[in-house]
Design a protein around this motif. Structure first.
Motif, PDB file in Angstrom:
ATOM      1  N   PHE A   9       0.808  -1.227   0.000  1.00 58.10           N
ATOM      2  CA  PHE A   9       0.000   0.000   0.000  1.00 58.10           C
ATOM      3  C   PHE A   9       0.843   1.281   0.000  1.00 58.10           C
ATOM      4  N   ASP A  10       2.089   1.177  -0.445  1.00 55.67           N
ATOM      5  CA  ASP A  10       2.961   2.350  -0.471  1.00 55.67           C
ATOM      6  C   ASP A  10       3.113   2.948  -1.869  1.00 55.67           C
ATOM      7  N   SER A  11       2.533   2.329  -2.881  1.00 58.03           N
ATOM      8  CA  SER A  11       2.706   2.809  -4.253  1.00 58.03           C
ATOM      9  C   SER A  11       1.551   3.688  -4.719  1.00 58.03           C
ATOM     10  N   TYR A  12       0.625   4.024  -3.801  1.00 59.94           N
ATOM     11  CA  TYR A  12      -0.562   4.773  -4.184  1.00 59.94           C
ATOM     12  C   TYR A  12      -0.486   6.220  -3.708  1.00 59.94           C
ATOM     13  N   THR A  13      -1.248   7.070  -4.369  1.00 55.76           N
ATOM     14  CA  THR A  13      -1.420   8.446  -3.907  1.00 55.76           C
ATOM     15  C   THR A  13      -2.882   8.751  -3.592  1.00 55.76           C
ATOM     16  N   THR A  14      -3.806   8.000  -4.185  1.00 54.55           N
ATOM     17  CA  THR A  14      -5.227   8.148  -3.918  1.00 54.55           C
ATOM     18  C   THR A  14      -5.865   6.770  -3.837  1.00 54.55           C
ATOM     19  N   VAL A  15      -7.038   6.689  -3.249  1.00 55.76           N
ATOM     20  CA  VAL A  15      -7.727   5.411  -3.142  1.00 55.76           C
ATOM     21  C   VAL A  15      -8.093   4.870  -4.518  1.00 55.76           C
ATOM     22  N   SER A  29     -10.756   4.174   2.239  1.00 55.03           N
ATOM     23  CA  SER A  29     -10.073   5.450   2.127  1.00 55.03           C
ATOM     24  C   SER A  29      -8.579   5.162   2.180  1.00 55.03           C
ATOM     25  N   PHE A  30      -7.766   6.128   1.742  1.00 51.30           N
ATOM     26  CA  PHE A  30      -6.320   5.905   1.705  1.00 51.30           C
ATOM     27  C   PHE A  30      -5.606   6.990   2.492  1.00 51.30           C
ATOM     28  N   ALA A  31      -4.603   6.574   3.272  1.00 48.90           N
ATOM     29  CA  ALA A  31      -3.766   7.500   4.028  1.00 48.90           C
ATOM     30  C   ALA A  31      -2.306   7.188   3.731  1.00 48.90           C
ATOM     31  N   ASN A 233       8.599   5.979 -12.646  1.00 46.14           N
ATOM     32  CA  ASN A 233       8.490   6.022 -11.184  1.00 46.14           C
ATOM     33  C   ASN A 233       7.474   7.047 -10.710  1.00 46.14           C
ATOM     34  N   GLY A 234       6.536   7.414 -11.594  1.00 47.60           N
ATOM     35  CA  GLY A 234       5.612   8.492 -11.264  1.00 47.60           C
ATOM     36  C   GLY A 234       4.266   8.070 -10.722  1.00 47.60           C
ATOM     37  N   GLY A 235       4.048   6.774 -10.538  1.00 45.32           N
ATOM     38  CA  GLY A 235       2.768   6.334  -9.991  1.00 45.32           C
ATOM     39  C   GLY A 235       1.739   6.036 -11.066  1.00 45.32           C
ATOM     40  N   TYR A 236       0.579   5.543 -10.619  1.00 44.62           N
ATOM     41  CA  TYR A 236      -0.441   5.044 -11.544  1.00 44.62           C
ATOM     42  C   TYR A 236      -1.159   6.140 -12.311  1.00 44.62           C
ATOM     43  N   SER A 237      -1.075   7.365 -11.860  1.00 45.21           N
ATOM     44  CA  SER A 237      -1.733   8.452 -12.574  1.00 45.21           C
ATOM     45  C   SER A 237      -0.784   9.210 -13.495  1.00 45.21           C
TER      46      SER A 237
END
Length: 337
Positions: A9-15, A29-31, A233-237
């Motif tokens: 759960f460290d590779s996310y920025t939003t749920v 929800s994501f924190a 390395n910029g994330g899923y978005s």
């Protein structure tokens, strides 16, 4: 191969990012800093919010399925009690583990919500706890084992349900009546094959590493500029990427060192987020390089026009030796076509 899936759960920025790896996401929800070791975690808060993350898997009939996670409830959290529609853990959308109003964890019959084994310790104390469950469906000879923080909570032998193939696993929080629950570091495995098939694992920590430099091979084409790692390395978005229209090319990436020195490492898993922008069949072959040796993982087929996550578990380093922190810190992972 008995490893099936993991998520730190460290590779996310939003749920919304969770749907890249999970088949369905509900009530979450994501924190970004609420995890057991300061990284990401999913949570629910308030009355009646029933977090449930489901992952499609392929586990053959007759397997002992193993599920583990870090779990935290705010002190004094009260649950609705055992509720088969809001499980703590489930397989094939059928509850196998629940959370009681007293903060105890309960192993249940397959989908029936009947308590078969109850933990001796409560987990609604405001601390993270490492939960491990082995669940074996075999009619009247079914078994289940529950561990909390590496300590056995007992073994059940009897009737849990008939043997079934397992096509999905679910991680949840039960039906929280008041308070907040957090979930981190989820792992799925079973007893098939000759590697990663022991139970229990004992408390585990999943470290998520993002590329921080180009590796020894950089043969794909960056979307912009000359840096390959900065495109992935910029994330899923992120809209950046590396691409290739040929065959036989490889991109490797370096990673930062682990933030701690583990006493043992079970495996390294490469996760790749990509798609086929053409109309034919396109494949991706994961690569691992350690100590001057490069090996390939199982070839993955990329879907046409849709980004998807594929995974490549490496149970040993490229030379076949057990993983060490030094080998992880020096590894290069990438892909070829």
């Amino acid at each position: 191969m008995t490893f099936r899936f993991c998520d730190g759960f460290d590779s996310y920025t939003t749920v919304a990012n969770l749907t890249a790896k999970w088949s369905t996401v509900a009530g979450a929800s994501f924190a970004a800093t609420a995890g057991r070791f300061g990284g990401g975690a999913v949570f629910n808060s308030g009355s009646g919010l029933n977090l449930l993350l489901t992952k499609a898997v392929t586990i053959p009939i007759g397997s002992r399925v193993r599920l583990a996670m870090s779990l935290k409830y705010s002190a004094g959290t009260v649950a609705y009690g055992l509720n088969s529609g809001n499980p703590l853990l489930a397989i094939n959308a059928q509850q196998i583990c629940g959370f009681t109003s007293l903060g105890l964890i309960v192993v249940t019959s397959y989908g029936g919500g009947t308590a078969m084994l109850t933990s001796s310790v409560a987990v609604n104390d405001g601390n993270f706890h490492w939960i491990e469950l082995e669940y074996y469906l075999n009619g009247a000879s079914s078994t289940a084992q529950l561990f909390i923080d590496g300590v056995s909570q007992g073994t059940y032998t009897g009737s849990l349900g008939s043997q079934v193939a397992i096509s999905s696993v679910s991680f949840g929080m039960g039906y929280v009546f008041s308070g907040t629950g957090w979930l981190d570091d989820a792992i799925v495995w079973d007893d098939q094959g000759s590697s990663f098939n022991t139970f229990p694992l004992g408390p585990r920590r999943i470290s998520t590493l993002l590329p921080n430099a180009d590796g020894d091979l950089a043969q794909f084409t960056p979307k912009t500029g000359t840096s390959h790692f900065a495109m992935v390395n910029g994330g899923y978005s992120s809209t950046n990427y590396v691409s290739d229209t040929g065959t036989g090319n490889v991109d490797l990436f370096k990673f930062p060192a682990l933030a701690y020195t583990p006493t043992s490492i079970n495996l390294v898993v490469g996760y790749f987020f990509g798609q086929n922008t053409g109309s034919g069949s396109t494949s991706l072959t994961p690569k691992l390089k350690t100590g001057g040796t490069t090996i390939s993982g199982a070839t993955q087929t990329l879907p046409v026009g849709t980004y998807t996550v594929t995974q490549a578990p490496f149970l040993t380093d490229a030379g076949g030796a057990a993983w060490t922190a030094a080998a992880v810190n020096a590894m290069q992972i990438g892909m070829g076509d």
